[in-house]
Design an enzyme around this catalytic site. Sequence first.
Site, PDB file in Angstrom:
ATOM      1  N   ASN A   1      10.001 -10.277  35.660  1.00 52.63           N
ATOM      2  CA  ASN A   1       9.277  -9.579  34.593  1.00 52.63           C
ATOM      3  C   ASN A   1       8.754 -10.552  33.550  1.00 52.63           C
ATOM      4  O   ASN A   1       7.623 -10.446  33.091  1.00 52.63           O
ATOM      5  CB  ASN A   1      10.205  -8.567  33.909  1.00 52.63           C
ATOM      6  CG  ASN A   1      10.229  -7.238  34.658  1.00 52.63           C
ATOM      7  OD1 ASN A   1       9.233  -6.849  35.261  1.00 52.63           O
ATOM      8  ND2 ASN A   1      11.355  -6.569  34.626  1.00 52.63           N
TER       9      ASN A   1
ATOM     10  N   GLU B   1      17.332  -1.815  37.680  1.00 49.82           N
ATOM     11  CA  GLU B   1      16.993  -2.634  38.856  1.00 49.82           C
ATOM     12  C   GLU B   1      18.051  -2.457  39.931  1.00 49.82           C
ATOM     13  O   GLU B   1      18.332  -3.372  40.695  1.00 49.82           O
ATOM     14  CB  GLU B   1      16.843  -4.098  38.433  1.00 49.82           C
ATOM     15  CG  GLU B   1      18.022  -4.599  37.626  1.00 49.82           C
ATOM     16  CD  GLU B   1      17.603  -5.575  36.524  1.00 49.82           C
ATOM     17  OE1 GLU B   1      16.825  -5.176  35.634  1.00 49.82           O
ATOM     18  OE2 GLU B   1      18.055  -6.725  36.569  1.00 49.82           O
TER      19      GLU B   1
ATOM     20  N   HIS C   1       5.398  -7.105  33.204  1.00 49.52           N
ATOM     21  CA  HIS C   1       6.089  -5.894  33.644  1.00 49.52           C
ATOM     22  C   HIS C   1       5.351  -5.138  34.744  1.00 49.52           C
ATOM     23  O   HIS C   1       5.967  -4.493  35.571  1.00 49.52           O
ATOM     24  CB  HIS C   1       6.377  -4.975  32.460  1.00 49.52           C
ATOM     25  CG  HIS C   1       7.566  -5.429  31.679  1.00 49.52           C
ATOM     26  ND1 HIS C   1       7.466  -6.278  30.586  1.00 49.52           N
ATOM     27  CD2 HIS C   1       8.887  -5.196  31.856  1.00 49.52           C
ATOM     28  CE1 HIS C   1       8.681  -6.533  30.136  1.00 49.52           C
ATOM     29  NE2 HIS C   1       9.556  -5.891  30.879  1.00 49.52           N
TER      30      HIS C   1
ATOM     31  N   ASP D   1      21.473  -4.479  43.935  1.00 45.73           N
ATOM     32  CA  ASP D   1      20.950  -4.949  42.650  1.00 45.73           C
ATOM     33  C   ASP D   1      19.997  -6.111  42.882  1.00 45.73           C
ATOM     34  O   ASP D   1      20.298  -7.039  43.640  1.00 45.73           O
ATOM     35  CB  ASP D   1      22.114  -5.368  41.749  1.00 45.73           C
ATOM     36  CG  ASP D   1      21.665  -5.548  40.311  1.00 45.73           C
ATOM     37  OD1 ASP D   1      21.715  -4.565  39.557  1.00 45.73           O
ATOM     38  OD2 ASP D   1      21.247  -6.679  39.965  1.00 45.73           O
TER      39      ASP D   1
ATOM     40  N   ASP E   1       7.023  -4.028  38.096  1.00 45.93           N
ATOM     41  CA  ASP E   1       6.987  -2.658  38.641  1.00 45.93           C
ATOM     42  C   ASP E   1       6.505  -2.667  40.089  1.00 45.93           C
ATOM     43  O   ASP E   1       7.033  -1.951  40.941  1.00 45.93           O
ATOM     44  CB  ASP E   1       6.049  -1.772  37.813  1.00 45.93           C
ATOM     45  CG  ASP E   1       6.617  -1.472  36.424  1.00 45.93           C
ATOM     46  OD1 ASP E   1       7.786  -1.850  36.170  1.00 45.93           O
ATOM     47  OD2 ASP E   1       5.901  -0.866  35.610  1.00 45.93           O
TER      48      ASP E   1
END
Length: 305
Positions: free
Chosen positions: A187, A222, A192, A179, A196
């Site tokens: 973010n 994630e 974002h 994780d 990404d």
Amino acid sequence: MKSKKITVLVVDDDPAALETIAELLVEANYRVLTAPGGRRALEILQQQTGIDLIVSDLMMPEMDGIALTKEIRGMGSHIPIIVITGFATIELAVETMKAGAADFITRPFNNEQIKITIEKVLENQRLQKLAGEREFYKQLSNHDEMTGLANYRSCHETLGKETERASRYTRPLSIMMIDIDNFKCCNDTYGHLAGDAAMMQIAGLIKKQTRTSDCVARYGGEEFMVILPETPIDEASMVAERIREAIEQHPFVSEEGAPIASLSVTIGLSSIPDRAATKKDLIRTADIALYKGKTSGKNKVVVFE
Ligand SMILES: [Mg+2]
């Protein structure tokens, strides 16, 4: 609803032959374009879209059927080509097929023969296109679109198979749940798109540290899962440590290549047969280990005990 007519480009240096074939195809309800030679055919192909098929004479001065076929394939066009030839030149027809023609018809032919050949070639092309699409969608449904890794669905499928195999042959099997720490911050701060980009870099780093026989999946937003067949827990935790380090040291960049914050991951591990017996248990125990890592400072590898 009336379906769109199929457009056929007929190429022949003999005006009478050109007219005969064109008439026969118009009667068979095709839209027909004609060219008296290869050069003109290429011009038409460059000017017009929507040509579905080419029927070309093989023996033509200036540019024969083979040269025309090669030119068309050289343009990157996949339009099927049927060449028409006499018995004397059947070897040339075969050569044209090698150059990328779909089929050939020998003279003298009857009207039915040419119609059947056209239908067969178009049907083949339609099937090939369908097969390609099916492969594409299969790929989509097995893979996470963003990272290209296995997705949740195929991860579960693989894990099911691997746990079954490991139990049946009493072989070791480990998994890790990975994780990303504080990903929301990344973010929120960088947007974002940058998030990404970071996600894809992490996917790449995990992939790089694992073997091809391991399955790396994007498990959730994630979260990643790595399935390591034939791997006892101590080996798996060494791999996990390498992944953790690689990510900690990676200079992350945005989609435009600008540096962004450093990132870390927390990894929870479990294994069959010593820590879990079933697939469900395996995921549950790896999750507990991950949770323990998250609540005890993050950026660490925790083995379920
Ligand atoms: Mg000719």
